[in-house]
Design a protein around this motif. Structure first.
Motif, short mmCIF file in Angstrom:
data_model
loop_
_atom_site.label_atom_id
_atom_site.label_comp_id
_atom_site.label_asym_id
_atom_site.label_seq_id
_atom_site.Cartn_x
_atom_site.Cartn_y
_atom_site.Cartn_z
N PRO A 147 -12.91 -32.41 -22.91
CA PRO A 147 -11.37 -33.11 -23.36
C PRO A 147 -10.07 -32.19 -23.72
N GLN A 148 -10.26 -31.23 -24.36
CA GLN A 148 -9.45 -30.07 -24.64
C GLN A 148 -9.24 -29.12 -23.74
N LEU A 149 -9.97 -29.35 -22.05
CA LEU A 149 -9.41 -28.75 -21.26
C LEU A 149 -7.92 -29.77 -20.41
N ILE A 150 -9.24 -30.76 -20.45
CA ILE A 150 -7.64 -31.21 -19.48
C ILE A 150 -6.94 -31.90 -20.24
N ALA A 151 -6.66 -31.79 -21.10
CA ALA A 151 -5.38 -32.06 -22.61
C ALA A 151 -4.73 -30.69 -22.41
N THR A 159 -3.65 -31.86 -10.06
CA THR A 159 -4.56 -32.39 -10.11
C THR A 159 -4.95 -32.00 -11.70
N ILE A 160 -5.65 -32.71 -12.21
CA ILE A 160 -6.53 -32.40 -13.66
C ILE A 160 -8.37 -32.26 -12.89
N ILE A 161 -8.64 -30.87 -13.19
CA ILE A 161 -10.11 -31.07 -13.18
C ILE A 161 -11.37 -31.33 -14.45
N GLU A 162 -11.78 -32.70 -13.73
CA GLU A 162 -12.71 -33.01 -15.49
C GLU A 162 -13.53 -32.06 -15.41
#
Length: 575
Positions: free
Chosen positions: A157-161, A205-208
């Protein structure tokens, strides 16, 4: 008349011829009969485990019940050499070891050790951001890993933010470059590479899930995660060990430290490749000594490009010897009957018809692992008894031969220096000492009877001695002290019974000598509550000498009585 004379002549002639003929035939038979009789009476039977037993006919051993065997005559009369039958050697499980070359052999210092991983080329694969493991590309320990190889996918989640922050910061890059640079560096610090970051910016684009890549090459030493595990920042996934270089770590004995230096070349072999030699140079000597083994670790770096050397392989090395190095001979601890710095071993004599073991005094030094350093008394090639030495020593004492426990056996063939005895005084129960003192009192009355040349009274006092012996509680002693007393007790008991069963005073004195030796050994080992004088007559036992104990300093000789009543001297005052 002439007829009678002729008849009488023929009769006498026949008697003479018959006497000659039958005498010639019967003489050999008589000789054979006599020879067989002598041979029969000279055959002695003994016990393979208790050689002190001597009987004129076969039967059972009165001590252990084993079948008696014919006594094998020993041409070697050296009292330092004790012989046993092959059967006795098997029963006692006598084992020997040949002392090889010294630790510093003529070809160099021989040392052994193991291959170990080089700690300088080990690493861990970690996650630099908290998250959950979504997929692993490395599945087992020992698997090879190459630098840059993808090892796992992580959902964070930290990387997504952080990606959202970077995309938004990129939109105002022209007006607020500082915000953009901070968002970019955050991803960079979490070990995303420039290609991954640029891909996010281009696609917006967000990479999950993000890939984790190996930073080093090697093999997986430890696998610490499974799919679905949640890791905190800095959590370890795998420990990686490179085997392109390894350490050869040897254990060098304390006595060899002075002869080993950094930079010395060392050649070693492994059990896996016995015909192949590996070479290296010593680059590290541990500054600390292992207190339990008294060894020092010596290390050499080894190139292992072909991966032949595996961690924990056993290796045997050799450091070339220099002219100033001294050799060190070691003897296994199990071979030494410890009596202090000066100790006893038994050597198996080569080329003997029956198993023969020689009593040997040696001087030992420091302990090295399971061995002692030999200062004097042994040489390479000697075959020492490493299992069953105590059995041999106890049997030798029972047979009145030189032994660790029989310090008072002195002859022209034995070093007259007194052998150190084990010292159990500090651990001996006071009650046992008092009981031993009662036995000593009975011993004195037996000695006095022999001083007075009174064989009848000596028999009576010998029975009193045995009764006093039976009252001693050996359970008061523990461990080695208990075993030591058992041997002394058996000697006193057996010779006391023999003394009580003979009317010949000279035989009584021979048995008394063996009793005295055991009494002296016991008093010195366990202590006494009174002053005891150890006295010695050099003319007793055919000028071999014999000891006895006395309550007073006055010399009254039990071995000669009135013949030489005051022959002797005080050897020791035991307090």
């Amino acid at each position: 008349m002439k007829k009678y004379i002729i008849y009488i002549g023929f009769l006498l002639l026949g008697l003479v011829i018959g006497w000659i003929v039958f005498k010639g035939k019967s003489a050999p038979e008589g000789e054979n009969t006599e020879h067989n009789h002598v041979e029969h009476t000279e055959q002695i039977w003994t016990c393979s485990m208790h050689p002190q037993i001597r009987q004129p006919e076969p039967g059972d051993c009165p001590i252990c019940g084993m079948d008696l065997i014919p006594l094998e005559e020993n041409a070697n009369e050296n009292p330092l050499v004790f012989t046993m039958s092959d059967n006795a050697v098997k029963i006692a499980n006598i084992q020997t070891t040949v002392l090889g070359g010294s630790v510093n052999s003529e070809n160099g210092i021989v040392i052994s050790g193991k291959i170990k991983s080089d700690e300088t080329v080990s690493s861990s694969i970690v996650t630099h951001v908290a998250g959950r493991i979504e997929k692993l590309y490395i599945s087992y320990t020992g698997q090879s890993v190459s630098q840059g190889q993808k090892v796992a996918d992580i959902y964070s989640p930290q990387l997504i933010a952080a990606q959202k922050e970077l995309i938004e910061a990129n939109k105002v890059k022209s007006t607020n470059s500082t915000l953009y640079q901070a968002a970019y560096n955050k991803l960079k610090n979490w070990k995303l590479n420039d290609k991954q970051i640029q891909s996010i910016l281009d696609s917006e684009t967000i990479i999950e899930t993000f890939a984790i890549y190996a930073q080093f090459s090697g093999v997986v030493k430890t696998k610490k995660v499974s799919v679905g595990d949640y890791l905190k920042e800095g959590g370890v996934l795998f420990d990686i060990q490179s085997l392109s270089k390894v350490w050869a770590v040897f254990d060098a004995y304390e006595t060899d430290i002075a002869n080993i230096n950094v930079g010395d070349p060392i050649v070693f072999t492994t059990t896996s490749y016995p015909d192949e030699q590996f070479t290296a140079k010593i680059n590290f000597i541990d500054p600390l000594i292992n207190p339990s083994t008294r060894t020092v670790s010596v290390r050499a770096n080894v190139q292992n490009l072909n991966s032949k050397l595996k961690p924990d392989m056993f290796i045997n090395g050799r450091i070339e010897r220099t002219p100033n190095q001294k050799s060190t001979l070691l003897v296994p601890k199990s071979a030494v009957l410890w009596t202090g710095k000066r100790s006893v071993v038994y050597l198996k004599l080569p080329n003997e018809a029956v198993p023969s073991f020689e009593y040997k005094n040696i001087e030992i030094g420091e302990t090295i692992g399971d061995s002692y350093i030999v200062i004097s008394g042994l040489k390479p090639g000697d075959e020492v008894v490493t299992n069953g030495a105590f059995v041999i020593d106890a049997s030798a004492q029972l047979n009145n031969q030189a032994s660790m426990m029989n310090q008072n056996l002195i002859s022209s063939e034995i070093d007259t220096e007194i052998i150190d005895l084990p010292d159990y005084k500090s651990e001996t129960n006071e009650e046992f000492k008092r009981q031993l003192n009662h036995l000593l009192s009975s011993y004195y009355t037996l000695k006095d009877a022999l001083v007075e040349d009174n064989a009848k009274e000596a028999k009576e006092k010998a029975n009193h001695l045995i009764q006093s012996l039976d009252k001693i509680d050996m359970k008061l002693l523990k461990g080695d002290a208990h075993l030591y007393w058992m041997v002394q007790q058996q000697i006193i008991q057996e010779n006391g019974k023999k003394l009580a069963n003979t009317d010949e005073i000279q035989e009584q004195r021979d048995f008394f000598n063996k009793i005295s030796n055991a009494m002296i050994s016991s008093i010195k080992a366990f202590g006494t509550t009174t002053v005891v004088y150890e006295q010695f007559c050099p003319m007793a036992k055919d000028n071999k000498g014999a000891f006895w104990l006395s309550a007073s300093s006055e010399i009254l000789n039990p071995y000669f009585g009135a013949t030489m009543l005051n022959c002797g001297e005080i050897k020791n005052e035991i307090k």
